[in-house]
Structures are given as structure tokens and as C-alpha cells.
Design a protein around this motif. Structure first.
Motif, mmCIF file in Angstrom:
data_model
loop_
_atom_site.group_PDB
_atom_site.id
_atom_site.type_symbol
_atom_site.label_atom_id
_atom_site.label_comp_id
_atom_site.label_asym_id
_atom_site.label_seq_id
_atom_site.Cartn_x
_atom_site.Cartn_y
_atom_site.Cartn_z
ATOM 1 N N LYS A 229 -13.204 5.484 -0.670
ATOM 2 C CA LYS A 229 -13.416 4.219 -1.362
ATOM 3 C C LYS A 229 -12.683 3.113 -0.616
ATOM 4 C CE LYS A 229 -15.638 5.998 -4.996
ATOM 5 N NZ LYS A 229 -15.013 7.199 -5.452
ATOM 6 N N GLN A 230 -13.408 2.025 -0.375
ATOM 7 C CA GLN A 230 -12.812 0.958 0.422
ATOM 8 C C GLN A 230 -12.862 -0.365 -0.312
ATOM 9 O OE1 GLN A 230 -14.584 1.268 4.457
ATOM 10 N NE2 GLN A 230 -14.972 3.389 3.881
ATOM 11 N N ILE A 231 -11.885 -1.202 -0.002
ATOM 12 C CA ILE A 231 -11.840 -2.511 -0.641
ATOM 13 C C ILE A 231 -11.735 -3.600 0.431
ATOM 14 C CG2 ILE A 231 -10.756 -1.692 -2.777
ATOM 15 C CD1 ILE A 231 -8.099 -2.956 -1.535
ATOM 16 N N HIS B 125 -7.689 2.441 3.083
ATOM 17 C CA HIS B 125 -8.651 1.887 2.125
ATOM 18 C C HIS B 125 -9.220 0.529 2.506
ATOM 19 C CE1 HIS B 125 -8.443 5.046 -0.843
ATOM 20 N NE2 HIS B 125 -7.127 5.017 -0.820
ATOM 21 N N HIS C 54 -10.600 -8.188 -3.666
ATOM 22 C CA HIS C 54 -10.068 -7.246 -4.645
ATOM 23 C C HIS C 54 -9.099 -8.007 -5.564
ATOM 24 C CE1 HIS C 54 -9.799 -3.142 -5.993
ATOM 25 N NE2 HIS C 54 -8.482 -3.106 -5.875
ATOM 26 N N TYR C 55 -8.327 -7.268 -6.365
ATOM 27 C CA TYR C 55 -7.550 -7.956 -7.399
ATOM 28 C C TYR C 55 -6.224 -8.529 -6.919
ATOM 29 C CZ TYR C 55 -10.943 -5.522 -10.236
ATOM 30 O OH TYR C 55 -12.102 -5.057 -10.764
ATOM 31 N N GLY C 56 -5.736 -8.044 -5.785
ATOM 32 C CA GLY C 56 -4.444 -8.541 -5.331
ATOM 33 C C GLY C 56 -3.920 -7.671 -4.216
ATOM 34 N N GLU C 57 -2.847 -8.134 -3.601
ATOM 35 C CA GLU C 57 -2.327 -7.403 -2.453
ATOM 36 C C GLU C 57 -1.229 -6.433 -2.829
ATOM 37 O OE1 GLU C 57 -1.300 -9.925 0.827
ATOM 38 O OE2 GLU C 57 -3.293 -10.849 0.816
ATOM 39 N N LYS C 58 -0.710 -6.592 -4.046
ATOM 40 C CA LYS C 58 0.390 -5.716 -4.435
ATOM 41 C C LYS C 58 -0.207 -4.516 -5.167
ATOM 42 C CE LYS C 58 5.181 -5.880 -5.354
ATOM 43 N NZ LYS C 58 5.085 -4.431 -5.296
ATOM 44 N N CYS C 59 -0.653 -3.538 -4.392
ATOM 45 C CA CYS C 59 -1.402 -2.395 -4.935
ATOM 46 C C CYS C 59 -0.657 -1.728 -6.084
ATOM 47 C CB CYS C 59 -1.637 -1.361 -3.838
ATOM 48 S SG CYS C 59 -2.084 -2.053 -2.245
ATOM 49 N N CYS D 25 -1.052 -2.273 -9.961
ATOM 50 C CA CYS D 25 -2.155 -1.726 -10.723
ATOM 51 C C CYS D 25 -2.460 -0.259 -10.441
ATOM 52 C CB CYS D 25 -3.422 -2.541 -10.469
ATOM 53 S SG CYS D 25 -3.213 -4.305 -10.726
ATOM 54 N N HIS D 26 -1.991 0.283 -9.336
ATOM 55 C CA HIS D 26 -2.282 1.682 -9.005
ATOM 56 C C HIS D 26 -0.975 2.460 -8.837
ATOM 57 C CE1 HIS D 26 -6.519 0.792 -8.013
ATOM 58 N NE2 HIS D 26 -6.078 -0.282 -7.369
ATOM 59 N N CYS E 194 -1.332 1.409 2.104
ATOM 60 C CA CYS E 194 -2.551 1.865 1.435
ATOM 61 C C CYS E 194 -3.786 1.415 2.227
ATOM 62 C CB CYS E 194 -2.644 1.285 0.025
ATOM 63 S SG CYS E 194 -1.165 1.477 -0.977
ATOM 64 N N LEU E 195 -3.664 0.257 2.840
ATOM 65 C CA LEU E 195 -4.816 -0.321 3.532
ATOM 66 C C LEU E 195 -5.160 0.449 4.804
ATOM 67 C CD1 LEU E 195 -4.003 -4.081 2.994
ATOM 68 C CD2 LEU E 195 -5.742 -2.694 1.840
HETATM 69 C C1 HEC Z 1 -4.470 -6.555 -10.308
HETATM 70 C C2 HEC Z 1 -4.780 -5.152 -10.253
HETATM 71 C C3 HEC Z 1 -5.119 -4.494 -8.907
HETATM 72 C C4 HEC Z 1 -4.468 -4.642 -7.718
HETATM 73 C C5 HEC Z 1 -3.277 -5.533 -7.373
HETATM 74 C C6 HEC Z 1 -5.127 -3.729 -6.777
HETATM 75 N N1 HEC Z 1 -6.159 -3.073 -7.419
HETATM 76 FE FE1 HEC Z 1 -7.338 -1.655 -6.601
HETATM 77 N N2 HEC Z 1 -8.441 -1.572 -8.294
HETATM 78 C C7 HEC Z 1 -8.121 -2.215 -9.484
HETATM 79 C C8 HEC Z 1 -9.116 -1.863 -10.506
HETATM 80 C C9 HEC Z 1 -9.131 -2.364 -11.925
HETATM 81 C C10 HEC Z 1 -10.029 -0.965 -9.872
HETATM 82 C C11 HEC Z 1 -11.229 -0.208 -10.454
HETATM 83 C C12 HEC Z 1 -12.362 -1.049 -10.852
HETATM 84 C C13 HEC Z 1 -12.964 -1.860 -9.749
HETATM 85 O O1 HEC Z 1 -13.188 -1.385 -8.610
HETATM 86 O O2 HEC Z 1 -13.287 -3.020 -10.031
HETATM 87 C C14 HEC Z 1 -9.582 -0.818 -8.486
HETATM 88 C C15 HEC Z 1 -10.204 -0.034 -7.566
HETATM 89 C C16 HEC Z 1 -9.675 0.301 -6.317
HETATM 90 C C17 HEC Z 1 -10.237 1.265 -5.392
HETATM 91 C C18 HEC Z 1 -11.532 2.017 -5.585
HETATM 92 C C19 HEC Z 1 -12.649 1.120 -5.152
HETATM 93 C C20 HEC Z 1 -14.008 1.744 -5.398
HETATM 94 O O3 HEC Z 1 -14.913 1.434 -4.601
HETATM 95 O O4 HEC Z 1 -14.159 2.490 -6.361
HETATM 96 C C21 HEC Z 1 -9.434 1.320 -4.323
HETATM 97 C C22 HEC Z 1 -9.597 2.158 -3.082
HETATM 98 C C23 HEC Z 1 -8.346 0.383 -4.566
HETATM 99 N N3 HEC Z 1 -8.535 -0.218 -5.785
HETATM 100 C C24 HEC Z 1 -7.301 0.168 -3.697
HETATM 101 C C25 HEC Z 1 -6.387 -0.856 -3.842
HETATM 102 C C26 HEC Z 1 -5.421 -1.199 -2.825
HETATM 103 C C27 HEC Z 1 -5.272 -0.502 -1.480
HETATM 104 C C28 HEC Z 1 -4.699 -2.267 -3.302
HETATM 105 C C29 HEC Z 1 -3.628 -3.054 -2.593
HETATM 106 C C30 HEC Z 1 -4.042 -3.738 -1.370
HETATM 107 C C31 HEC Z 1 -5.223 -2.572 -4.633
HETATM 108 N N4 HEC Z 1 -6.239 -1.705 -4.898
HETATM 109 C C32 HEC Z 1 -4.744 -3.560 -5.461
HETATM 110 C C33 HEC Z 1 -7.065 -3.064 -9.679
HETATM 111 C C34 HEC Z 1 -6.182 -3.506 -8.721
#
Ligand code: HEC
Ligand code: HEC
Ligand code: HEC
Ligand code: HEC
Length: 150
Positions: A125-127, A114, A132-137, A140-141, A110-111
Motif C-alpha cells: 500500500k502506497q501513499i 510506503h 495523505h493526512y499528514g507527515e507525522k505517521c 495516526c498509525h 515509513c516512507l
Molecule cells: C492524520 C492521520 C494520518 C496520518 C498523519 C498518516 N495517516 Fe496513513 N492513513 C490514515 C487513515 C485514516 C488511513 C486509512 C484510510 C485511508 O486510506 O483514507 C491511512 C492509510 C494509510 C496507508 C494505507 C493506504 C492504502 O492504500 O490502503 C498507508 C500505507 C499509510 N496510511 C501510511 C502512512 C504513512 C507512511 C504516514 C506518514 C508519512 C501516514 N500514513 C500518516 C491516517 C493517517
């Protein structure tokens, strides 16, 4: 009036030029592949060579024949424009014989698109992973509906 004399240097230069041009002409005849120019500015036989390779991609349509549910979900998601094989890799073998199991798509994949990077277009959209919330995408997604959680 001074008598014009042919400068001896000129004769050597002409000889050298002829030698160089001649060498190129000989090389061109010897090194040009036989079918070059048959249809255009390329090797005619390249068409048959390329067409004879075994295809490795099946295409989204083929995947959707058996995985209609996923294709439908994905068609309504932010990832709608992707081909399945963009993430799953070339999978024609699996599509022909589903005993061949596709390789797992790792979360790090995914990275590839993103991960925050200033040279990436801002509409993607980039993180920043550590913020962010964790590495195990996939915790949550859903990969096929990324704004929904499992
Ligand atoms: C623990 C939960 C969690 C994990 C693990 C997680 N995400 Fe997310 N992610 C979210 C939530 C909730 C949002 C939407 C709200 C926010 O951006 O705070 C989000 C938003 C995003 C967005 C949109 C950002 C934006 O600017 O709107 C992207 C792209 C994304 N995540 C990618 C990833 C990828 C790639 C991974 C793995 C490396 C990942 N996320 C792991 C919870 C998670
Ligand atoms: C002829 C039917 C058929 C086609 C075409 C097909 N699949 Fe499958 N696929 C299956 C079956 C059957 C399974 C195993 C069912 C299960 O375990 O849910 C499977 C499982 C999978 C899995 C999960 C593998 C695992 O880890 O268990 C993935 C990923 C997958 N297919 C991707 C694809 C992609 C990408 C394409 C297009 C290139 C494709 N499939 C085309 C029938 C098909
Ligand atoms: C954005 C990347 C991405 C795209 C595009 C994508 N997938 Fe997936 N897919 C994943 C990930 C990640 C998993 C979970 C890990 C795994 O099984 O490899 C997964 C799992 C699967 C599975 C097994 C688990 C399940 O949910 O049943 C199947 C089958 C599958 N994908 C089929 C498809 C098909 C068909 C398409 C095209 C319509 C497609 N995928 C497009 C990333 C993707
Ligand atoms: C081939 C590049 C690519 C890959 C690989 C990919 N994405 Fe995306 N993703 C995109 C694009 C393009 C969009 C649509 C534009 C946008 O919303 O950023 C998108 C949209 C999203 C969004 C919605 C952002 C929002 O709020 O609109 C999330 C979340 C997301 N992806 C998470 C993931 C996760 C998780 C994975 C791994 C399973 C993944 N992506 C793999 C390119 C990719």
C-alpha cells in the motif's frame, strides 16, 4: 610446386601468445591467495575471517524475550513478517545491555516502503504524502499495528 616457407609473422605471433599466456600463468601463481581452493572456489580463510566479526544483529527472537507484548501485537498486524531490526536497526548491543538505548525510528522511515513509487510492487500500500493526512505517521498509525491508531 612452390616451396613452403614459414611466414616470419607467424613466429612473432606464437612468441607473443606464449608471452601473454606465460604472464598470466606467473600472475596466477603469484596473486592467488594461499588458501584459495581449500574447500571450493573461494578463499578457505575467508570463512574464519567472516566468522570472527562481531555480530551486530540480535534477531527477532532475542527482542521478543524482553518485548513479548510488542512481538505479539506485531505478529497479528500487517507488519507481521518484519524483523524488529528492519526498522530499529542493528541492536545487539541494546539486547545485551539495555542501558544502551536504540536510536529513534523517524517517521520518514515509513516512507522508505510506503511512499508512492511506480516501480514498487502494487501489493505494498502506497501513499502520496502531500495527498495523505499528514507527515507525522505515528499520530495516526501505531508502528507495530499500523492499521490501528494510538
Ligand atoms: C492524520 C492521520 C494520518 C496520518 C498523519 C498518516 N495517516 Fe496513513 N492513513 C490514515 C487513515 C485514516 C488511513 C486509512 C484510510 C485511508 O486510506 O483514507 C491511512 C492509510 C494509510 C496507508 C494505507 C493506504 C492504502 O492504500 O490502503 C498507508 C500505507 C499509510 N496510511 C501510511 C502512512 C504513512 C507512511 C504516514 C506518514 C508519512 C501516514 N500514513 C500518516 C491516517 C493517517
Ligand atoms: C534483555 C532485555 C531486552 C532485550 C533482549 C531487548 N530489549 Fe529493548 N528494551 C529493554 C528495556 C529494559 C528497555 C527500556 C524499557 C522502557 O523504557 O520501556 C528497552 C527499550 C527499547 C526501546 C525503546 C527505547 C527508547 O527510546 O526508550 C526500543 C525501540 C527497543 N527496546 C527495541 C529493542 C529491539 C529492536 C530489540 C532486539 C534487537 C530489543 N529491544 C531487545 C530490554 C530489552
Ligand atoms: C515498521 C517499523 C517497525 C518495526 C518492524 C518494529 N518497530 Fe518498534 N517502533 C517503531 C517506531 C516508529 C517506534 C516509535 C519511535 C521509536 O521509539 O523509535 C517504535 C517503538 C518501539 C519501542 C518503544 C516504544 C513502545 O512502543 O514501547 C519498542 C520497545 C519497540 N519499538 C520494540 C520493537 C520490537 C521488539 C519489534 C519487533 C517485534 C519492533 N519494535 C518492530 C517501528 C518499528
Ligand atoms: C520495510 C518496509 C516497511 C516499512 C519500513 C514500513 N512498512 Fe508498513 N507495510 C509494509 C508491508 C510490506 C505491508 C503489508 C502490505 C500492505 O498492506 O501494504 C505494510 C502495511 C502497512 C499498513 C497497512 C496497509 C493496509 O491498509 O493494509 C500501514 C497503514 C502501514 N504499513 C504503515 C506504516 C507506517 C506508519 C510505517 C512506519 C512506522 C511503516 N508502515 C513502515 C512495509 C513497510
Amino acid at each position: 610446386m612452390r616451396h613452403f616457407r614459414f611466414p616470419p609473422q607467424l613466429f612473432r605471433l606464437v612468441l607473443l601468445t606464449l608471452a601473454i599466456v606465460g604472464a598470466y600463468l606467473v600472475a596466477r601463481t603469484l596473486l592467488t591467495p594461499q588458501s584459495f581452493g581449500e574447500y571450493g572456489w573461494y578463499r578457505g580463510s575467508a570463512l574464519a575471517e567472516i566468522a570472527s566479526r562481531t555480530p551486530v544483529f540480535a534477531g527477532k527472537k532475542a527482542c521478543a524475550e524482553c518485548h513479548a507484548d510488542i512481538a505479539q501485537k506485531m505478529a497479528q498486524s500487517e507488519h507481521k513478517t518484519f524483523s524488529c531490526e528492519a526498522c530499529h536497526g542493528a541492536n545487539r548491543e541494546h539486547a545485551m545491555d539495555h542501558d544502551v538505548v536504540p536510536a529513534k525510528v523517524p517517521d520518514s522511515y515509513c516512507l522508505r516502503c510506503h511512499e508512492g513509487n511506480p516501480s514498487r510492487p502494487s501489493w505494498i500500500k502506497q501513499i502520496v504524502v502531500k495527498d495523505h493526512y499528514g507527515e507525522k505517521c505515528s499520530d495516526c498509525h501505531l508502528p507495530h499495528q499500523p492499521t490501528q491508531s494510538p
